[in-house]
Write an enzyme that holds these catalytic residues in place. Structure first.
Site, PDB file in Angstrom:
ATOM      1  N   LYS A   1      56.266 -56.847  83.746  1.00 18.02           N
ATOM      2  CA  LYS A   1      55.363 -57.964  84.060  1.00 18.02           C
ATOM      3  C   LYS A   1      56.052 -59.309  83.827  1.00 18.02           C
ATOM      4  CE  LYS A   1      53.455 -55.054  85.283  1.00 18.02           C
ATOM      5  NZ  LYS A   1      53.568 -53.597  85.201  1.00 18.02           N
TER       6      LYS A   1
ATOM      7  N   GLY B   1      60.576 -43.648  96.457  1.00 19.84           N
ATOM      8  CA  GLY B   1      59.248 -43.594  95.848  1.00 19.84           C
ATOM      9  C   GLY B   1      58.481 -44.879  96.075  1.00 19.84           C
TER      10      GLY B   1
ATOM     11  N   ARG C   1      56.688 -39.732  86.802  1.00 18.41           N
ATOM     12  CA  ARG C   1      57.153 -39.560  85.424  1.00 18.41           C
ATOM     13  C   ARG C   1      56.736 -38.184  84.900  1.00 18.41           C
ATOM     14  NH1 ARG C   1      59.059 -43.991  82.974  1.00 18.41           N
ATOM     15  NH2 ARG C   1      58.440 -43.308  80.885  1.00 18.41           N
TER      16      ARG C   1
ATOM     17  N   ASP D   1      50.466 -40.389  77.826  1.00 18.12           N
ATOM     18  CA  ASP D   1      51.157 -39.845  79.005  1.00 18.12           C
ATOM     19  C   ASP D   1      51.484 -38.361  78.874  1.00 18.12           C
ATOM     20  OD1 ASP D   1      51.155 -42.410  80.017  1.00 18.12           O
ATOM     21  OD2 ASP D   1      53.329 -42.527  80.323  1.00 18.12           O
TER      22      ASP D   1
ATOM     23  N   ALA E   1      48.875 -47.402  79.922  1.00 15.53           N
ATOM     24  CA  ALA E   1      48.924 -47.823  78.521  1.00 15.53           C
ATOM     25  C   ALA E   1      47.523 -47.896  77.910  1.00 15.53           C
ATOM     26  CB  ALA E   1      49.612 -49.185  78.426  1.00 15.53           C
TER      27      ALA E   1
ATOM     28  N   HIS F   1      31.363 -71.806  89.855  1.00 16.32           N
ATOM     29  CA  HIS F   1      31.949 -72.300  91.098  1.00 16.32           C
ATOM     30  C   HIS F   1      32.917 -73.438  90.798  1.00 16.32           C
ATOM     31  CE1 HIS F   1      32.327 -73.410  95.281  1.00 16.32           C
ATOM     32  NE2 HIS F   1      32.117 -74.678  94.933  1.00 16.32           N
TER      33      HIS F   1
HETATM   34  P1  FAD Z   1      55.157 -44.044  75.454  1.00 17.00           P
HETATM   35  O1  FAD Z   1      54.906 -45.474  75.647  1.00 17.00           O
HETATM   36  O2  FAD Z   1      56.059 -43.331  76.397  1.00 17.00           O
HETATM   37  O3  FAD Z   1      55.697 -43.881  73.965  1.00 17.00           O
HETATM   38  C1  FAD Z   1      56.128 -42.660  73.450  1.00 17.00           C
HETATM   39  C2  FAD Z   1      57.079 -42.934  72.304  1.00 17.00           C
HETATM   40  O4  FAD Z   1      57.395 -41.716  71.667  1.00 17.00           O
HETATM   41  C3  FAD Z   1      58.415 -43.508  72.773  1.00 17.00           C
HETATM   42  O5  FAD Z   1      58.818 -44.540  71.900  1.00 17.00           O
HETATM   43  C4  FAD Z   1      59.363 -42.327  72.685  1.00 17.00           C
HETATM   44  O6  FAD Z   1      60.710 -42.721  72.500  1.00 17.00           O
HETATM   45  C5  FAD Z   1      58.791 -41.620  71.449  1.00 17.00           C
HETATM   46  N1  FAD Z   1      59.115 -40.188  71.342  1.00 17.00           N
HETATM   47  C6  FAD Z   1      59.110 -39.230  72.302  1.00 17.00           C
HETATM   48  N2  FAD Z   1      59.402 -38.025  71.776  1.00 17.00           N
HETATM   49  C7  FAD Z   1      59.603 -38.222  70.456  1.00 17.00           C
HETATM   50  C8  FAD Z   1      59.919 -37.363  69.372  1.00 17.00           C
HETATM   51  N3  FAD Z   1      60.070 -36.060  69.536  1.00 17.00           N
HETATM   52  N4  FAD Z   1      60.066 -37.911  68.140  1.00 17.00           N
HETATM   53  C9  FAD Z   1      59.900 -39.245  67.933  1.00 17.00           C
HETATM   54  N5  FAD Z   1      59.585 -40.103  68.923  1.00 17.00           N
HETATM   55  C10 FAD Z   1      59.431 -39.601  70.160  1.00 17.00           C
HETATM   56  N6  FAD Z   1      50.971 -48.867  82.254  1.00 17.00           N
HETATM   57  C11 FAD Z   1      49.978 -49.773  82.322  1.00 17.00           C
HETATM   58  O7  FAD Z   1      48.851 -49.478  81.897  1.00 17.00           O
HETATM   59  N7  FAD Z   1      50.186 -51.018  82.841  1.00 17.00           N
HETATM   60  C12 FAD Z   1      51.399 -51.389  83.312  1.00 17.00           C
HETATM   61  O8  FAD Z   1      51.555 -52.524  83.778  1.00 17.00           O
HETATM   62  C13 FAD Z   1      52.468 -50.457  83.259  1.00 17.00           C
HETATM   63  N8  FAD Z   1      53.689 -50.798  83.710  1.00 17.00           N
HETATM   64  C14 FAD Z   1      54.725 -49.890  83.597  1.00 17.00           C
HETATM   65  C15 FAD Z   1      55.978 -50.260  84.081  1.00 17.00           C
HETATM   66  C16 FAD Z   1      57.027 -49.370  84.006  1.00 17.00           C
HETATM   67  C17 FAD Z   1      58.381 -49.773  84.515  1.00 17.00           C
HETATM   68  C18 FAD Z   1      56.826 -48.093  83.406  1.00 17.00           C
HETATM   69  C19 FAD Z   1      57.968 -47.131  83.277  1.00 17.00           C
HETATM   70  C20 FAD Z   1      55.587 -47.712  82.938  1.00 17.00           C
HETATM   71  C21 FAD Z   1      54.514 -48.613  83.034  1.00 17.00           C
HETATM   72  N9  FAD Z   1      53.234 -48.277  82.601  1.00 17.00           N
HETATM   73  C22 FAD Z   1      52.214 -49.185  82.695  1.00 17.00           C
HETATM   74  C23 FAD Z   1      52.945 -46.964  82.004  1.00 17.00           C
HETATM   75  C24 FAD Z   1      52.908 -47.088  80.480  1.00 17.00           C
HETATM   76  O9  FAD Z   1      54.154 -47.570  80.037  1.00 17.00           O
HETATM   77  C25 FAD Z   1      52.621 -45.725  79.865  1.00 17.00           C
HETATM   78  O10 FAD Z   1      51.421 -45.202  80.401  1.00 17.00           O
HETATM   79  C26 FAD Z   1      52.463 -45.861  78.361  1.00 17.00           C
HETATM   80  O11 FAD Z   1      53.631 -46.381  77.777  1.00 17.00           O
HETATM   81  C27 FAD Z   1      52.153 -44.503  77.736  1.00 17.00           C
HETATM   82  O12 FAD Z   1      51.993 -44.656  76.374  1.00 17.00           O
HETATM   83  P2  FAD Z   1      52.269 -43.465  75.360  1.00 17.00           P
HETATM   84  O13 FAD Z   1      51.928 -44.001  74.009  1.00 17.00           O
HETATM   85  O14 FAD Z   1      51.611 -42.237  75.815  1.00 17.00           O
HETATM   86  O15 FAD Z   1      53.831 -43.172  75.447  1.00 17.00           O
HETATM   87  P1  NAI Z   2      53.948 -42.810  91.244  1.00 18.55           P
HETATM   88  O1  NAI Z   2      53.358 -41.470  91.049  1.00 18.55           O
HETATM   89  O2  NAI Z   2      53.091 -44.009  91.177  1.00 18.55           O
HETATM   90  O3  NAI Z   2      54.671 -42.869  92.647  1.00 18.55           O
HETATM   91  C1  NAI Z   2      55.684 -41.996  93.015  1.00 18.55           C
HETATM   92  C2  NAI Z   2      55.826 -42.069  94.528  1.00 18.55           C
HETATM   93  O4  NAI Z   2      57.014 -41.424  94.873  1.00 18.55           O
HETATM   94  C3  NAI Z   2      54.696 -41.411  95.295  1.00 18.55           C
HETATM   95  O5  NAI Z   2      54.259 -42.289  96.291  1.00 18.55           O
HETATM   96  C4  NAI Z   2      55.347 -40.162  95.889  1.00 18.55           C
HETATM   97  O6  NAI Z   2      54.812 -39.853  97.148  1.00 18.55           O
HETATM   98  C5  NAI Z   2      56.782 -40.619  96.007  1.00 18.55           C
HETATM   99  N1  NAI Z   2      57.766 -39.538  95.951  1.00 18.55           N
HETATM  100  C6  NAI Z   2      57.797 -38.502  95.090  1.00 18.55           C
HETATM  101  N2  NAI Z   2      58.902 -37.761  95.304  1.00 18.55           N
HETATM  102  C7  NAI Z   2      59.593 -38.362  96.317  1.00 18.55           C
HETATM  103  C8  NAI Z   2      60.814 -38.097  96.984  1.00 18.55           C
HETATM  104  N3  NAI Z   2      61.566 -37.052  96.653  1.00 18.55           N
HETATM  105  N4  NAI Z   2      61.206 -38.933  97.968  1.00 18.55           N
HETATM  106  C9  NAI Z   2      60.465 -40.013  98.307  1.00 18.55           C
HETATM  107  N5  NAI Z   2      59.289 -40.318  97.704  1.00 18.55           N
HETATM  108  C10 NAI Z   2      58.871 -39.500  96.724  1.00 18.55           C
HETATM  109  O7  NAI Z   2      55.165 -42.883  90.204  1.00 18.55           O
HETATM  110  P2  NAI Z   2      56.038 -44.089  89.688  1.00 18.55           P
HETATM  111  O8  NAI Z   2      56.002 -45.230  90.624  1.00 18.55           O
HETATM  112  O9  NAI Z   2      57.338 -43.501  89.313  1.00 18.55           O
HETATM  113  O10 NAI Z   2      55.268 -44.524  88.385  1.00 18.55           O
HETATM  114  C11 NAI Z   2      54.997 -43.571  87.364  1.00 18.55           C
HETATM  115  C12 NAI Z   2      53.739 -43.908  86.659  1.00 18.55           C
HETATM  116  O11 NAI Z   2      53.947 -44.988  85.752  1.00 18.55           O
HETATM  117  C13 NAI Z   2      52.613 -44.411  87.551  1.00 18.55           C
HETATM  118  O12 NAI Z   2      51.933 -43.361  88.194  1.00 18.55           O
HETATM  119  C14 NAI Z   2      51.740 -45.086  86.553  1.00 18.55           C
HETATM  120  O13 NAI Z   2      50.969 -44.124  85.894  1.00 18.55           O
HETATM  121  C15 NAI Z   2      52.733 -45.696  85.583  1.00 18.55           C
HETATM  122  N6  NAI Z   2      52.941 -47.105  85.928  1.00 18.55           N
HETATM  123  C16 NAI Z   2      51.858 -47.937  85.902  1.00 18.55           C
HETATM  124  C17 NAI Z   2      51.992 -49.253  86.254  1.00 18.55           C
HETATM  125  C18 NAI Z   2      50.791 -50.114  86.260  1.00 18.55           C
HETATM  126  O14 NAI Z   2      49.783 -49.725  85.685  1.00 18.55           O
HETATM  127  N7  NAI Z   2      50.820 -51.280  86.882  1.00 18.55           N
HETATM  128  C19 NAI Z   2      53.279 -49.834  86.625  1.00 18.55           C
HETATM  129  C20 NAI Z   2      54.350 -48.857  86.641  1.00 18.55           C
HETATM  130  C21 NAI Z   2      54.168 -47.558  86.276  1.00 18.55           C
END
Ligand code: FAD
Ligand code: NAI
Length: 471
Positions: free
Chosen positions: A57, A187, A278, A318, A326, A450
């Site tokens: 973000k 993707g 993921r 997750d 999150a 408004h």
């Molecule tokens: P995580 O945040 O994955 O945290 C898990 C933690 O556990 C990590 O620190 C990991 O290293 C640790 N861990 C794993 N296994 C072990 C172990 N065996 N021992 C000790 N530690 C361990 N979601 C949103 O809602 N809004 C967004 O804008 C958004 N943007 C995103 C952008 C990107 C690029 C990505 C990749 C994800 C985004 N997400 C977003 C998704 C969001 O990040 C996840 O849904 C969220 O972080 C999940 O939270 P969690 O606590 O389940 O796990």
């Molecule tokens: P995603 O599930 O959102 O999208 C994956 C896309 O890849 C799908 O459209 C699928 O059809 C396509 N795809 C899958 N395999 C493919 C292949 N072999 N070739 C071409 N296309 C293929 O997954 P993404 O974008 O990786 O994000 C993972 C998750 O992280 C999201 O689903 C979301 O839960 C979280 N996230 C949330 C955000 C937010 O809340 N703003 C921001 C970023 C991530």
């Protein structure tokens, strides 16, 4: 051996929130986490704070400001002589935000007396966790309750090697040292569109290759269609039905062969981002040995209360079913902490909002019209375009719309879909409304200031009953 009431594995938004809530409720709590920041230092906050929500973000905001300055300031009568991109400063700003927020969690842990162990945790039983610490020594933690919040990692492909240089996952795409000339994204989901937008706005020629033929197939179709048109207009190339056949990396280039409706295509790019979903982090927990049930996709199996099949062991975020978001992880964390403390924690899975932070933003909650049709639920709909909203004109952001779906008979709100400026903030109003089982009429009879974007929500609610004023 150290003994606690609760041990949490993982300090992402699921785990750290669960740990703080447990401590607030008077439970002695330890949180075990293995995340390191970009300098290799232990860092709380999980994927979300370190390499997910927050850094993405930060870059979306910076790139949007750059894009506006370049393309839209002149519309406001603001002329800029020369505009220069300082990517190093943009990246430092992002890193500083991450540092501030992850440091904030360290402070919150201290304030709430949550013990933080940096290391890798694995289950020895439903009461004990072995922790491999930073210095490779091991420790055993015993707790009456265990919360697994280990999150997820980027999905991998046998035939595409993420080298962290030419071919990256989302973490790599947050740290490019220069704007790629050409970037391909495999993707067309949330990450592909958000990070594709960042680099496209900063000047890269971006092409998103999506295997599915339908763009954002799980969202409201009319919103998806309009978003598809607008993103392409901004310069984001999106190829649908594109099946990648081959990825070959040389020192400076990535050659990609894909097949779409027009046949086999070959492209050369200087960077490739793989964002195809993921996978849950359930491996490495020794789950099999202790009899923890995991499904065939790797998600830890839980009931509606986030309880696993092992007594006293919960799993959230997750690593379990449901959206990978999150705020969903955090709500489950609070819910489980309250259950452990003898309260009745609860998560309403029907009102979890989704946001895609493109420009315009896409936000929704509840059902799509497609889902309602599939479930044979009769509904009414009200749509209001931002081009009829005064504030949107003042902002020069008139693309998009608000769509409200409500029950045909009782008018209860069933789903709300927004494409437009600040959709991420606007969606909150209807989530509260839906928590109170509100009708579209309730929104229609609520006074909205408004001129605000929220008036588009008001008018969409009026439109459900065919009485919008400004269309
Ligand atoms: P995580 O945040 O994955 O945290 C898990 C933690 O556990 C990590 O620190 C990991 O290293 C640790 N861990 C794993 N296994 C072990 C172990 N065996 N021992 C000790 N530690 C361990 N979601 C949103 O809602 N809004 C967004 O804008 C958004 N943007 C995103 C952008 C990107 C690029 C990505 C990749 C994800 C985004 N997400 C977003 C998704 C969001 O990040 C996840 O849904 C969220 O972080 C999940 O939270 P969690 O606590 O389940 O796990
Ligand atoms: P995603 O599930 O959102 O999208 C994956 C896309 O890849 C799908 O459209 C699928 O059809 C396509 N795809 C899958 N395999 C493919 C292949 N072999 N070739 C071409 N296309 C293929 O997954 P993404 O974008 O990786 O994000 C993972 C998750 O992280 C999201 O689903 C979301 O839960 C979280 N996230 C949330 C955000 C937010 O809340 N703003 C921001 C970023 C991530």
């Amino acid at each position: 051996m150290q003994r606690y009431d609760v041990a949490v594995i993982g300090a992402g938004p699921g785990g750290y929130v669960a740990a703080i809530r447990c401590a607030q409720l008077g439970l002695s709590t330890v949180c075990i986490d293995n995340m390191r920041d970009h300098n290799g230092a232990p860092s709380l906050g999980g994927v979300c704070l370190n390499v997910g929500c927050i850094p993405s973000k930060a870059l979306l905001e910076s790139s949007e400001q750059y894009y506006r300055a370049k393309n839209h300031f002149a519309d406001h009568g603001i002329q800029i002589g020369s505009l220069e991109l300082d990517l190093d400063t943009m990246m430092s700003r992002k890193n500083n935000i991450v540092k501030t927020l992850t440091g904030g969690i360290t402070t919150l842990f201290m304030k709430n007396k949550v013990v933080w162990l940096h290391g890798q945790g694995r289950l020895i039983s439903n009461k004990q966790i072995e922790v491999v610490l930073q210095d490779d020594t091991t420790d055993v933690v015993e707790a009456s309750s265990i919360i697994i919040a280990t999150g997820s990692s980027p999905a991998t492909h046998d035939d595409i090697i993420i080298d962290g240089d030419r071919v990256v996952d989302s973490t790599g795409a947050l740290t490019f040292e220069a704007v790629p000339k050409k970037l391909a994204v495999i993707g067309g989901g949330v990450i592909g569109l958000e990070l594709g937008s960042v680099w496209s706005r900063l000047g890269a020629k971006v092409v998103v290759l999506n295997r599915g033929k339908q763009f954002l197939s799980r969202i409201e179709p009319s919103i998806a269609a309009e978003a598809y048109r607008l993103l392409q207009k901004q310069g984001l190339g999106i190829k649908l039905g594109a099946s990648v056949k081959e990825v070959k990396t040389t020192k400076k280039q990535v050659a990609i062969v894909y097949k779409d409706a027009e046949g086999e295509q070959k492209i050369q790019v200087d960077r490739l981002l793989v964002a195809t979903g993921r996978s849950p982090n359930s491996h490495g927990l020794n789950g099999e040995a202790v009899g923890l049930n995991v499904d065939d996709k790797g998600f830890i199996e839980v009931n509606d209360h986030c309880q696993t099949n092992l007594k006293g062991v919960y799993a959230i975020g997750d690593v379990v079913r449901g959206p990978m978001l999150a705020h969903k992880a955090s709500e489950e964390g609070v819910c489980v902490a309250e259950q452990i403390a003898g309260q009745s924690g609860h998560v309403n899975y029907q009102t979890i909002p989704w946001v895609i932070y493109t420009s315009p933003e896409i936000a929704w909650v509840g059902k799509t019209s497609q889902q309602l049709k599939e479930e044979s639920i009769e509904f009414k709909e009200g749509v209001f375009p931002f081009k009829a909203n005064g504030r949107a004109h003042a902002m020069n952001e008139t693309d998009g719309m608000v769509k409200i779906l409500s029950d045909a008979k009782y008018d209860r709100i069933l789903g709300v879909h927004i494409l437009g400026p600040h959709a991420s903030e606007m969606i909150a109003e209807v989530i509260v409304a839906m928590e109170f089982n509100a009708s579209a009429e309730d929104i229609a009879r609520t006074v909205h200031a408004h001129p605000t974007l929220s008036e588009a929500m008001h008018e969409a609610a009026l439109a459900v009953d065919g009485r919008a004023i400004h269309t």
